[in-house]
Design an enzyme around this catalytic site. Structure first.
Site, PDB file in Angstrom:
ATOM      1  N   LYS A   8       0.926  -1.174   0.084  1.00  0.00           N
ATOM      2  CA  LYS A   8      -0.007  -0.241   0.105  1.00  0.00           C
ATOM      3  C   LYS A   8       0.973   1.161   0.074  1.00  0.00           C
ATOM      4  CE  LYS A   8      -3.891  -2.343   2.411  1.00  0.00           C
ATOM      5  NZ  LYS A   8      -4.783  -2.259   3.616  1.00  0.00           N
ATOM      6  N   TYR A  65     -12.121  -3.001  -3.801  1.00  0.00           N
ATOM      7  CA  TYR A  65     -12.478  -3.323  -2.336  1.00  0.00           C
ATOM      8  C   TYR A  65     -14.039  -3.064  -2.329  1.00  0.00           C
ATOM      9  CZ  TYR A  65      -8.025  -2.711   0.268  1.00  0.00           C
ATOM     10  OH  TYR A  65      -7.110  -2.985   0.789  1.00  0.00           O
ATOM     11  N   PHE A  67     -16.075   2.916   7.107  1.00  0.00           N
ATOM     12  CA  PHE A  67     -14.378   3.378   6.586  1.00  0.00           C
ATOM     13  C   PHE A  67     -14.134   3.407   5.286  1.00  0.00           C
ATOM     14  CE2 PHE A  67     -14.181  -1.310   7.766  1.00  0.00           C
ATOM     15  CZ  PHE A  67     -13.704  -1.552   6.560  1.00  0.00           C
ATOM     16  N   ASN A 112      -1.831   0.033   7.353  1.00  0.00           N
ATOM     17  CA  ASN A 112      -1.348  -1.350   7.589  1.00  0.00           C
ATOM     18  C   ASN A 112      -0.668  -1.906   6.346  1.00  0.00           C
ATOM     19  OD1 ASN A 112      -3.575  -2.089   5.885  1.00  0.00           O
ATOM     20  ND2 ASN A 112      -4.660  -3.300   7.385  1.00  0.00           N
ATOM     21  N   HIS A 127      -1.736  -5.440   1.353  1.00  0.00           N
ATOM     22  CA  HIS A 127      -2.914  -6.078   1.091  1.00  0.00           C
ATOM     23  C   HIS A 127      -2.627  -7.548   0.705  1.00  0.00           C
ATOM     24  CE1 HIS A 127      -6.813  -7.599  -0.602  1.00  0.00           C
ATOM     25  NE2 HIS A 127      -5.853  -7.832  -1.836  1.00  0.00           N
ATOM     26  N   GLU A 183      -8.674 -10.614  -8.193  1.00  0.00           N
ATOM     27  CA  GLU A 183      -7.795  -9.548  -8.331  1.00  0.00           C
ATOM     28  C   GLU A 183      -6.893  -9.542  -9.268  1.00  0.00           C
ATOM     29  OE1 GLU A 183      -6.785  -9.562  -4.054  1.00  0.00           O
ATOM     30  OE2 GLU A 183      -8.627  -9.029  -3.614  1.00  0.00           O
TER      31      GLU A 183
HETATM   32  N1  LIG Z   1     -12.408  -0.833  11.128  1.00  0.00           N
HETATM   33  C1  LIG Z   1     -11.539  -0.334  10.177  1.00  0.00           C
HETATM   34  N2  LIG Z   1     -11.213   0.999  10.158  1.00  0.00           N
HETATM   35  C2  LIG Z   1     -10.179   1.514   9.435  1.00  0.00           C
HETATM   36  N3  LIG Z   1      -9.822   0.816   8.345  1.00  0.00           N
HETATM   37  C3  LIG Z   1     -10.135  -0.515   8.202  1.00  0.00           C
HETATM   38  C4  LIG Z   1     -11.096  -1.202   9.167  1.00  0.00           C
HETATM   39  N4  LIG Z   1     -11.212  -2.189   8.846  1.00  0.00           N
HETATM   40  C5  LIG Z   1     -10.513  -2.478   7.562  1.00  0.00           C
HETATM   41  N5  LIG Z   1     -10.015  -1.343   7.548  1.00  0.00           N
HETATM   42  C6  LIG Z   1      -8.955  -0.891   6.047  1.00  0.00           C
HETATM   43  O1  LIG Z   1      -9.580  -1.717   4.881  1.00  0.00           O
HETATM   44  C7  LIG Z   1      -8.708  -2.679   4.398  1.00  0.00           C
HETATM   45  C8  LIG Z   1      -9.547  -3.719   3.899  1.00  0.00           C
HETATM   46  O2  LIG Z   1     -10.264  -4.329   4.993  1.00  0.00           O
HETATM   47  P1  LIG Z   1     -10.383  -6.014   5.027  1.00  0.00           P
HETATM   48  O3  LIG Z   1     -11.568  -6.390   6.319  1.00  0.00           O
HETATM   49  O4  LIG Z   1     -10.576  -6.633   3.615  1.00  0.00           O
HETATM   50  O5  LIG Z   1      -9.048  -6.500   5.670  1.00  0.00           O
HETATM   51  P2  LIG Z   1      -7.782  -7.238   5.157  1.00  0.00           P
HETATM   52  O6  LIG Z   1      -8.228  -8.384   4.333  1.00  0.00           O
HETATM   53  O7  LIG Z   1      -6.904  -7.728   6.506  1.00  0.00           O
HETATM   54  O8  LIG Z   1      -7.191  -6.014   4.426  1.00  0.00           O
HETATM   55  P3  LIG Z   1      -6.625  -6.055   2.982  1.00  0.00           P
HETATM   56  O9  LIG Z   1      -7.947  -6.398   2.261  1.00  0.00           O
HETATM   57  O10 LIG Z   1      -6.234  -4.714   2.900  1.00  0.00           O
HETATM   58  O11 LIG Z   1      -5.676  -7.134   2.847  1.00  0.00           O
HETATM   59  C9  LIG Z   1      -7.915  -2.868   5.708  1.00  0.00           C
HETATM   60  O12 LIG Z   1      -6.619  -3.838   5.286  1.00  0.00           O
HETATM   61  C10 LIG Z   1      -7.501  -1.685   6.432  1.00  0.00           C
HETATM   62  O13 LIG Z   1      -6.727  -0.813   6.066  1.00  0.00           O
END
Ligand SMILES: Nc1ncnc2c1ncn2[C@@H]1O[C@H](COP(=O)(O)OP(=O)(O)OP(=O)(O)O)[C@@H](O)[C@H]1O
Length: 143
Positions: free
Chosen positions: A3, A43, A51, A106, A109, A120
């Site tokens: 990211k 997404y 969020f 974080n 992804h 994807e």
């Molecule tokens: N409660 C939240 N508050 C803020 N940002 C969030 C929250 N939950 C998820 N995100 C953001 O959205 C991204 C996608 O959420 P998802 O639930 O798909 O998590 P993930 O699968 O671990 O992450 P990614 O899809 O980025 O690998 C997260 O990586 C994070 O950056």
């Protein structure tokens, strides 16, 4: 995908290195500043989350590094390398557990299944990936 914060913090090499050292095979990679529309597609399953707007803002804040890694159980292995969505719940030794704190920054992804990986890959690499034989595979997998 690394990211924008991962790119800006100079963690591209570190992250790629962890995937390589685990034994996975890199078959596609590119640096790109994806459009808002592209990320909304990526997404789309999170579109109803509160969020979502801040996630799209975060993801369009700079270039990302999109990659495809192949290997036995690559999707779940990749998720293990990443750690938990919330970095504070991520064990040391994982990418998020070692390098970040905030859920909204974080670093990386990872596809959560073979099926979402395929979707994807189609979205990020419409021209496909590079097929080749990784010679070290014979030392990674039991013969
Ligand atoms: N409660 C939240 N508050 C803020 N940002 C969030 C929250 N939950 C998820 N995100 C953001 O959205 C991204 C996608 O959420 P998802 O639930 O798909 O998590 P993930 O699968 O671990 O992450 P990614 O899809 O980025 O690998 C997260 O990586 C994070 O950056």
């Amino acid at each position: 995908m690394i990211k924008p914060d991962g790119v800006q913090r100079g963690l591209v090499g570190e992250i790629i290195s962890r995937f390589e050292r685990r034994g996975l095979k890199l078959v596609a990679i590119k640096v790109e500043s994806p459009s808002k529309e592209h990320l909304e597609k990526h997404y789309s399953d999170l579109a109803s989350k509160p969020f979502f707007p801040s996630l799209i803002k975060y993801m369009t804040s700079g270039p990302v590094v999109a990659m495809v890694w192949e290997g036995r159980g690559a999707a779940s292995l990749g998720r293990q390398l990443l750690g938990q969505t919330n970095p504070t719940a991520s064990a040391p030794g994982t990418i998020r557990g070692d390098f970040c704190i905030d859920m909204g920054s974080n670093l990386i992804h990872g596809s959560d299944s073979q099926e979402s990986a395929q979707k994807e890959i189609d979205l990020w690499f419409p021209n496909g990936v590079t097929e080749y034989q990784l010679d070290s595979a014979k030392w990674v997998y039991e013969q």
